[in-house]
Design a protein around this motif. Structure first.
Motif, short mmCIF file in Angstrom:
data_model
loop_
_atom_site.label_atom_id
_atom_site.label_comp_id
_atom_site.label_asym_id
_atom_site.label_seq_id
_atom_site.Cartn_x
_atom_site.Cartn_y
_atom_site.Cartn_z
N ARG A 162 0.88 -1.18 0.00
CA ARG A 162 0.00 0.00 0.00
C ARG A 162 0.91 1.23 0.00
O ARG A 162 1.92 1.25 0.70
CB ARG A 162 -0.87 -0.05 1.26
CG ARG A 162 -1.96 0.98 1.28
CD ARG A 162 -3.13 0.49 2.12
NE ARG A 162 -3.94 -0.49 1.41
CZ ARG A 162 -4.84 -1.30 2.00
NH1 ARG A 162 -5.02 -1.26 3.31
NH2 ARG A 162 -5.56 -2.14 1.27
N PHE A 163 0.57 2.20 -0.82
CA PHE A 163 1.41 3.41 -0.88
C PHE A 163 0.54 4.60 -1.31
O PHE A 163 -0.61 4.42 -1.72
CB PHE A 163 2.59 3.21 -1.82
CG PHE A 163 2.22 2.86 -3.25
CD1 PHE A 163 1.77 1.58 -3.57
CD2 PHE A 163 2.30 3.81 -4.28
CE1 PHE A 163 1.41 1.26 -4.89
CE2 PHE A 163 1.95 3.47 -5.58
CZ PHE A 163 1.52 2.20 -5.89
N ASN A 164 1.10 5.77 -1.18
CA ASN A 164 0.35 6.98 -1.53
C ASN A 164 0.75 7.47 -2.91
O ASN A 164 1.90 7.41 -3.30
CB ASN A 164 0.59 8.07 -0.49
CG ASN A 164 -0.10 7.73 0.81
OD1 ASN A 164 -1.29 7.40 0.82
ND2 ASN A 164 0.66 7.74 1.90
N LEU A 165 -0.29 7.97 -3.59
CA LEU A 165 -0.07 8.42 -4.96
C LEU A 165 -1.08 9.52 -5.18
O LEU A 165 -2.29 9.30 -5.02
CB LEU A 165 -0.38 7.23 -5.89
CG LEU A 165 0.09 7.31 -7.32
CD1 LEU A 165 1.61 7.24 -7.40
CD2 LEU A 165 -0.51 6.16 -8.13
N VAL A 243 -4.79 9.67 -13.78
CA VAL A 243 -4.14 8.65 -14.61
C VAL A 243 -2.67 9.00 -14.85
O VAL A 243 -2.35 10.11 -15.27
CB VAL A 243 -4.87 8.52 -15.98
CG1 VAL A 243 -4.18 7.49 -16.86
CG2 VAL A 243 -6.32 8.14 -15.77
N ILE A 244 -1.81 8.01 -14.57
CA ILE A 244 -0.37 8.21 -14.80
C ILE A 244 -0.08 7.91 -16.28
O ILE A 244 -0.38 6.83 -16.76
CB ILE A 244 0.46 7.27 -13.92
CG1 ILE A 244 0.17 7.54 -12.43
CG2 ILE A 244 1.94 7.40 -14.21
CD1 ILE A 244 0.75 6.50 -11.49
N ALA A 245 0.47 8.91 -16.97
CA ALA A 245 0.70 8.72 -18.40
C ALA A 245 2.05 9.23 -18.84
O ALA A 245 2.42 9.12 -20.01
CB ALA A 245 -0.41 9.42 -19.20
N ALA A 246 2.82 9.81 -17.92
CA ALA A 246 4.14 10.33 -18.28
C ALA A 246 4.99 10.42 -17.03
O ALA A 246 4.50 10.28 -15.90
CB ALA A 246 3.99 11.71 -18.92
N GLU A 247 6.29 10.67 -17.24
CA GLU A 247 7.21 10.76 -16.12
C GLU A 247 6.81 11.87 -15.16
O GLU A 247 6.29 12.89 -15.58
CB GLU A 247 8.63 11.03 -16.66
CG GLU A 247 9.69 10.27 -15.90
CD GLU A 247 11.01 10.28 -16.66
OE1 GLU A 247 12.01 10.62 -16.04
OE2 GLU A 247 11.01 9.93 -17.87
N LYS A 249 6.31 12.75 -10.52
CA LYS A 249 6.34 12.26 -9.15
C LYS A 249 5.49 10.99 -9.00
O LYS A 249 5.87 10.03 -8.35
CB LYS A 249 5.82 13.35 -8.20
CG LYS A 249 6.57 13.44 -6.87
CD LYS A 249 6.16 14.69 -6.12
CE LYS A 249 5.24 14.44 -4.94
NZ LYS A 249 3.83 14.21 -5.14
N ASP A 250 4.31 11.01 -9.63
CA ASP A 250 3.40 9.87 -9.51
C ASP A 250 3.97 8.62 -10.18
O ASP A 250 3.91 7.52 -9.63
CB ASP A 250 2.04 10.20 -10.15
CG ASP A 250 1.27 11.21 -9.32
OD1 ASP A 250 1.77 11.61 -8.24
OD2 ASP A 250 0.18 11.62 -9.76
N SER A 251 4.53 8.80 -11.36
CA SER A 251 5.06 7.62 -12.06
C SER A 251 6.23 7.05 -11.27
O SER A 251 6.42 5.83 -11.22
CB SER A 251 5.47 7.94 -13.49
OG SER A 251 6.71 8.58 -13.53
N GLU A 252 6.99 7.93 -10.63
CA GLU A 252 8.11 7.45 -9.82
C GLU A 252 7.63 6.61 -8.64
O GLU A 252 8.17 5.54 -8.35
CB GLU A 252 8.94 8.62 -9.28
CG GLU A 252 10.15 8.90 -10.14
CD GLU A 252 10.88 10.16 -9.68
OE1 GLU A 252 11.06 10.32 -8.45
OE2 GLU A 252 11.24 10.95 -10.56
N ALA A 253 6.60 7.12 -7.98
CA ALA A 253 6.05 6.38 -6.83
C ALA A 253 5.47 5.05 -7.28
O ALA A 253 5.63 4.01 -6.63
CB ALA A 253 4.98 7.22 -6.13
#
Lengths: 405, 405
Positions: A162-165, A243-247, A249-253
């Protein structure tokens, strides 16, 4: 990031099941078909074996995932449906039967098989079992699903985190099977990952490839890569993140979590390698770059002679250097130090590429632990890498000398 | 061409010897230093391990052969003089001591070592033994030399042939050691070939490379390539043929003999692979070209899973196709037939890339013979190739789990 229970059914909207249908007809106690289901359609991606001989379910899944969408995974163990008569038809029938009962499109099913090659799949028992399999779907079903995909695996491979995004709580779960024929590029491994994060499917595949390169492609059990293997990720978006679609902070997490899940499952595969009694990690530091470090560490964990030495708790570091030498990667042997390490301690056995006198009894004690680290320190630059393998044992030979009969 | 006795001492002008000097100090019964000598200087060439970590004697021999000339070979077993303190100095001392006693230039000595890596070579016992070694040189000495270079080998590897060249009778002999760490590009193998033919040294190296490519580079025991290995040829010209320096009828006859000698020794290495109970030959026909056939056959004999199946006399042809699939070579799985053959018969187990029903008991009988042929027939073209390996056994694990201690 926090580890939790629940495996692939931990993320919101996912359920799972595993039952005995009769593919492994020798043992009715053994579960042999797994199902993972999302209550809503998912963005999905997969990576596949690079073996030129691909099992029928691989081709069918490739086609089904070509639109980046899936809602269920069905997988049998006991028969690889590879080089087998009627393979493609049988793989499609598995999708069709699951889709009909789940009331979803046939093309939204990921299908996989694992087991013996070249024998016709008993599709009848799978078809007949699907209603019971669908009925068994539950939030507690990951354990059964993880067990239903095992072949010669001794331990179930399952994790959830479980993690935050983007301010939301996101859950990711995974199950895998490994054991023999494990080597980079998806050597007999199956891995199914679920998450309630929202990720754009083309970008998802990119992230999956990056994670696999650092995890599954760094595992070797015996150097053989299989016909059947895949790692598929289903993301249903129910956590509600953007929605994550590119590099960013979110894509890193998200990638961090994906690597964590894949790394855990990859290490489990090495630890549970056929016949293995040791988990062997080769770490390389000070290489000219990360790629070089990866190649060197893979050569070390892949060497039959290193593996046999680890079985014998024999501090035969010459074989480590020798394996590095034929890896094709660039390094200076004369500037190489080798340490063996485990929870019992650490010992330097080779300094500047040359043998030094060391306490053999201490080395033996260190190498007798279940988990061994071969720590290789170069002086070329800042490249680091690690790879996981296991020892080569009498049991590996026993298991594979008579697997089919 | 006719096989004769006498090994490396069979050609005119050559003598050989092998004695116990004390490198293998555990067992005074075991010979551990070999010497081969020609009464006149020879044109000589060698091929070496491609391992980046090369033992000291490899570097010294490379330097000594840079003028294409040699007159003696000295080789010890029991210690590889690789990654060992004082390695280069010790390798040079071996040459110097042999040269002094033989009264030849130090730079005309080929030096080799085989055994454990990383421990200092006991050069004192070799130096002290050289007078006795030189005294022991004889026309009957090839047997002793062949035994003195053995490590975990169970059988001595020795051959000699007689053939006609340019109207002269020419003799060629060879000895080799193999066993573990055998893989293409000279994985722990040593091979010394002598002949009384006359060959120009640069052209000799070209012929040796061509022969090695078709023989030693087609053998796999465990996928590990070693730090020490070389194949050296000494040609003293005493047969009186016109010096071979370019392609033609003579070079063809010479290459035929060289391939015959190398092929015999390569097969012996596979047959005597550490712990081996079967000699496994993979033959590929109908490939798009010879290179493809070679890559496919090598992948098959190198696969741990195929090797374990052969140990269990298990007709698991799926692993054969699987290994072909990850070889990187181009072929159509759907147009592949696989037969198992031995002196007990032949059985088709896979037709057009798909399993067929066959008599398992008959397959087991066929695979229970000592020598097994995996015959793979493609439909791409006229390319053919073969490779030799052995099964993976409990004994391989036992030998390599505790080789050093």
């Amino acid at each position: 990031m926090q580890e939790i229970t629940g495996g692939v059914a931990a993320p919101i909207g996912f359920t799972a099941a595993g039952i005995h249908c009769g593919v492994k007809n020798k043992n009715p106690e053994k579960k042999d078909v797994a199902l993972i289901y999302s209550e809503v359609p998912c963005a999905a991606a997969a990576v596949y074996t690079k073996n030129r001989v691909k099992a029928a379910p691989i081709w069918v899944t490739m086609e089904n995932l070509s639109d980046g969408k899936a809602q269920a995974v069905i997988c049998n163990s006991g028969n690889a449906n590879a080089c087998a008569p009627g393979g493609t038809e049988n793989a499609k029938t598995m999708c069709k039967a699951a889709a009909r009962t789940l009331n979803i499109p046939e093309s939204d099913v990921v299908v996989a098989s694992t087991g013996v090659i070249g024998q016709p799949l008993n599709i009848g028992v799978i078809e007949a079992g699907i209603p019971a399999l669908v009925s068994a779907l539950s939030k507690d079903g990951s354990d059964a699903a993880a067990r239903a995909i095992m072949t010669t695996d001794l331990m179930k491979k399952e994790i959830a985190v479980r993690f935050n995004l983007d301010g939301k709580t996101v859950t990711m779960g995974g199950i895998a099977k490994g054991s023999g024929m494990i080597h980079p590029n998806m050597g007999t491994m199956l891995c199914f990952i679920t998450t309630d994060a929202a990720v754009e499917p083309v970008y998802l595949r990119k992230l999956l490839l990056a994670a696999a390169e650092r995890t599954f492609n760094r595992v070797s059990v015996d150097g053989d890569t299989s016909t059947n293997d895949m790692c598929a990720v289903l993301t249903n978006g129910l956590a509600g993140n953007t929605v994550i679609a590119a590099e960013g902070k979110d894509s890193e997490a998200f990638l961090d979590a994906l690597v964590h899940v894949c790394r855990y499952l990859a290490r489990c595969m090495a630890e549970d390698g056929e016949g293995a009694t040791h988990l062997v990690t080769a770490k390389v530091g000070g290489a000219s770059d990360n790629e070089t470090a990866a190649a060197l560490s893979m050569a070390v964990v892949s060497s039959s002679l290193v593996k046999a030495a680890m079985f014998g708790a024999d501090a035969n570091w010459g074989r480590v250097l020798c394996a590095m030498g034929y890896s094709g990667a660039d390094f200076r042997p004369e500037a190489t130090d080798v340490y063996f390490r485990s929870k019992s301690g650490e010992i330097l056995v080779c300094s500047a590429g040359t043998g030094i006198s060391f306490d053999e009894a201490e080395a033996k004690r260190i190498l007798s632990e279940k988990e061994i680290i071969i720590d290789i320190r170069l002086s070329e630059g800042g490249g680091t890498g690690e790879a996981w393998g296991c020892d080569l044992t009498y049991d590996y030979v026993r298991i594979n000398g008579d697997y089919r009969t």
